[in-house]
Design an enzyme around this catalytic site. Structure first.
Site, PDB file in Angstrom:
ATOM      1  N   HIS A 122     -16.995  50.748 -44.086  1.00  0.00           N
ATOM      2  CA  HIS A 122     -17.419  49.363 -44.289  1.00  0.00           C
ATOM      3  C   HIS A 122     -18.106  49.169 -45.640  1.00  0.00           C
ATOM      4  O   HIS A 122     -18.312  48.026 -46.087  1.00  0.00           O
ATOM      5  CB  HIS A 122     -18.370  48.957 -43.164  1.00  0.00           C
ATOM      6  CG  HIS A 122     -18.271  47.507 -42.796  1.00  0.00           C
ATOM      7  ND1 HIS A 122     -17.832  46.538 -43.678  1.00  0.00           N
ATOM      8  CD2 HIS A 122     -18.549  46.843 -41.639  1.00  0.00           C
ATOM      9  CE1 HIS A 122     -17.856  45.356 -43.092  1.00  0.00           C
ATOM     10  NE2 HIS A 122     -18.288  45.513 -41.837  1.00  0.00           N
ATOM     11  N   ASP A 138     -14.169  45.300 -46.148  1.00  0.00           N
ATOM     12  CA  ASP A 138     -14.755  44.296 -45.265  1.00  0.00           C
ATOM     13  C   ASP A 138     -13.922  44.164 -43.992  1.00  0.00           C
ATOM     14  O   ASP A 138     -12.745  44.546 -43.957  1.00  0.00           O
ATOM     15  CB  ASP A 138     -14.832  42.937 -45.972  1.00  0.00           C
ATOM     16  CG  ASP A 138     -15.835  42.945 -47.113  1.00  0.00           C
ATOM     17  OD1 ASP A 138     -16.795  43.749 -47.038  1.00  0.00           O
ATOM     18  OD2 ASP A 138     -15.659  42.173 -48.073  1.00  0.00           O
TER      19      ASP A 138
END
Length: 463
Positions: free
Chosen positions: A435, A439
């Site tokens: 992450h 995204d």
């Protein structure tokens, strides 16, 4: 001026020292020379031994010579490995000290974090030194062994083995045992005999005369109330091999470094399985390749990565590395652990080319024949747990990559299609991603694109 006796003694001492050197040289040559030279060395050694014992004979002054270059040992070192590997564990030697080894014959195997490295002998000769034991840690450049160059020993030549000591023939051994037994018997006869105690005559009644015993329940032996046998509780400790240790380190490193998150989707495999059914036999006939799922999924991932390049990227320090190529790491289970050989430039290969390369690398992995080049690199990983019956799971990122796609088993499940409940072959997909770089929107979009390409493989022709 020295006396004649003194000069004579000095001369004899000098001759003895020369003979001694020749005798030692002869002993050395006998171990390494050809058959003709061996006979000559044997003669020098025997003559020299007689002279040194005090007998007067004539000895030729050094009938042969030994140069250090002729019998100089060759040092065999730990070969260079990949840039990230500097050491390994010695798995085994295939030869012992004194064994003859041929040029390019396997001498040792070194176990590293990724693969096993085979070390071959650069020369033919006799192994004279082994510097390590199995499971010892060895580093690049260290001397593993020494081999003394030479020809293979001819049959019937070599060091004379000591003659076995004479053993008594079997008949002699039997006679010796008989003599010893006779001596023992005579000793027993010579010893005073003790009076034998009077034997009591016991007359046993016949079976028919014996009264039958009647045992009441009260007289029956009590049965143990607790007849439970405890189950075995053994434990076996096995040392982890270097590959398993490295896998453990890398997986934990991945969890500690990446901000891992997993997104899921499911894909209808009907179209892909129908296409596979139609062309499977024709593809095998033309190319010899079994048409599986991995080639199509790999191609779908390379196409989806064009829209979401971060999936194929990596974080290096404070920079993001984007790549215009896709090297697919394919997870392969082996007896020693999970390995991930790499399909290079998968974006430029056809589906069948990718399938061929995956099959080739999988065979090499299971046979333990992967090279460091096969294992190095990789920008995106695909793990197919479905071949083992997996239904659902979250794969771990293969650091320093950014994402890994997990494929699971195909199961017939009821789904709704155009308002109708139908049975379809369905597969769960799991994308674990970092992450920090990717995204959620990008990860979901990537997985959705892969799903669409698999559900309608014809779309791959449009990219």
């Amino acid at each position: 001026m020295l006396s004649r006796a003194t000069r004579t003694a000095a001369a004899k001492s000098l001759v003895k020292s020369k003979v001694a050197r020749n005798v030692m040289a002869a002993s050395f040559v006998k171990r390494h020379a050809s058959t003709s030279l061996f006979k000559q060395a044997n003669k020098v050694e025997s003559l020299g031994s007689i002279y040194l014992s005090g007998k007067k004979i004539s000895v030729a002054a050094n009938p042969f010579s030994i140069t250090s270059n002729r019998f100089k040992s060759t040092s065999i070192e730990v070969p260079p490995m990949a840039e990230s590997l500097t050491e390994g564990s010695l798995k085994e030697y295939t030869k012992n000290v004194g064994d003859f080894i041929k040029e390019d014959e396997l001498l040792a195997t070194i176990e590293t974090d990724k693969i096993d490295i085979e070390v071959n002998s650069p020369v033919s000769g006799t192994v004279t030194k082994l510097n390590f034991k199995p499971e010892d840690t060895v580093t690049v450049g260290e001397e593993l062994a020494q081999v003394e160059p030479g020809e293979a020993p001819a049959e019937g030549s070599g060091e004379s083995k000591p003659e076995p000591t004479e053993q008594a023939e079997p008949s002699q051994g039997v006679a010796a045992r008989e003599n010893s037994s006779e001596e023992t018997a005579s000793k027993k006869e010579a010893a005073p005999k003790k009076e034998a105690a009077p034997k009591k005559e016991v007359t046993e009644p016949k079976k028919a005369d014996q009264p039958k015993k009647t045992v009441s329940k009260a007289q029956e032996p009590p049965v143990a109330s607790n007849s439970f046998t405890p189950f075995p509780r053994t434990e076996t400790r096995v040392k982890m091999n270097r590959m398993r240790l490295r896998i453990a380190e890398r997986l934990k490193e991945s969890q500690n470094t990446a901000a891992s998150l997993t997104t899921f989707n499911e894909v209808d495999m009907s179209a892909l399985m129908e296409m596979r059914k139609l062309y499977k036999d024709e593809i095998i006939k033309k190319t010899g390749t079994k048409f599986g799922f991995m080639g199509l999924f790999s191609k779908a991932c390379t196409l989806a990565a064009k829209d979401i390049p971060a999936v194929n990227g990596a974080i290096e320090g404070d920079q993001i590395v984007y790549r215009d190529y896709t090297d697919i790491s394919v997870a392969v289970a082996t007896p020693k652990g999970l390995v991930t050989p790499v399909v290079r430039n998968a974006e430029s290969l056809s589906v069948l080319d990718i399938e061929n390369e995956i099959v080739r690398l999988s065979h090499k992995a299971r046979d333990g024949k992967l090279t460091l080049e096969d294992m190095t690199g990789g920008t995106f990983t695909i793990s197919n747990g479905g071949v083992f019956g997996s239904l659902y799971g979250t794969p771990i990122i293969n650091s320093p990559q950014t994402a890994v796609l997990g494929l699971h088993g195909v199961k017939e499940r009821p789904v709704t299609v155009n308002g109708q409940i139908v049975s379809r072959p369905m597969m769960y997909l799991a994308l674990t991603y970092d992450h920090r770089l990717l995204d959620g929107r990008e990860a979901v979009t990537f997985l959705k694109t892969v799903k669409e390409l698999i559900e309608d493989p014809r779309k791959m022709l449009l990219w």
